[in-house]
Design a protein around this motif. Structure first.
Motif, short mmCIF file in Angstrom:
data_model
loop_
_atom_site.label_atom_id
_atom_site.label_comp_id
_atom_site.label_asym_id
_atom_site.label_seq_id
_atom_site.Cartn_x
_atom_site.Cartn_y
_atom_site.Cartn_z
N PRO A 1 -5.41 -14.72 -23.24
CA PRO A 1 -4.85 -13.80 -24.23
C PRO A 1 -5.67 -12.51 -24.39
N ILE A 2 -6.99 -12.61 -24.31
CA ILE A 2 -7.83 -11.42 -24.41
C ILE A 2 -7.57 -10.50 -23.21
N GLU A 3 -7.49 -11.08 -22.02
CA GLU A 3 -7.18 -10.27 -20.84
C GLU A 3 -5.82 -9.60 -20.98
N SER A 4 -4.86 -10.30 -21.55
CA SER A 4 -3.53 -9.74 -21.78
C SER A 4 -3.58 -8.57 -22.76
N ILE A 5 -4.34 -8.72 -23.83
CA ILE A 5 -4.49 -7.64 -24.81
C ILE A 5 -5.14 -6.43 -24.17
N ILE A 6 -6.18 -6.65 -23.37
CA ILE A 6 -6.87 -5.55 -22.70
C ILE A 6 -5.92 -4.84 -21.75
N HIS A 7 -5.18 -5.61 -20.96
CA HIS A 7 -4.23 -5.02 -20.01
C HIS A 7 -3.16 -4.20 -20.74
#
Length: 87
Positions: free
Chosen positions: A67-73
């Motif tokens: 989820p953090i990677e998704s938010i960053i992307h």
């Protein structure tokens, strides 16, 4: 705690509040609701880490990664689109 950490915590807490408000618009069990639920969990884990909580076990960290990677992307994509349209 550094000023940068304090600023990051404030941004994370604002994002958590916004996600909580948005989540109310969706039916529990829907894809959007679940996505926000996962993002909220990941943001809370990140906030806890920045606040110095060292009792977090590995499993929540692993669960929070996607989820953090998704938010960053999503944020990077929004920023790149904004730069294209605004000088």
């Amino acid at each position: 705690m550094t000023e940068e950490s304090i600023d990051a915590i404030q941004v994370i807490e604002a994002t958590i509040r916004n996600c909580q408000k948005s989540q109310l618009k969706f039916v529990a069990g829907s894809a959007q609701f679940t996505l926000l639920k996962n993002r909220l969990y990941a943001l809370e884990v990140g906030r806890d880490l920045l606040n110095g909580h060292t009792d977090i076990i590995v499993e929540p960290l692993v669960e929070a990664q996607a989820p953090i990677e998704s938010i960053i992307h999503k944020t990077e994509k929004a920023l790149s689109n904004q730069k294209k349209h605004h000088p």
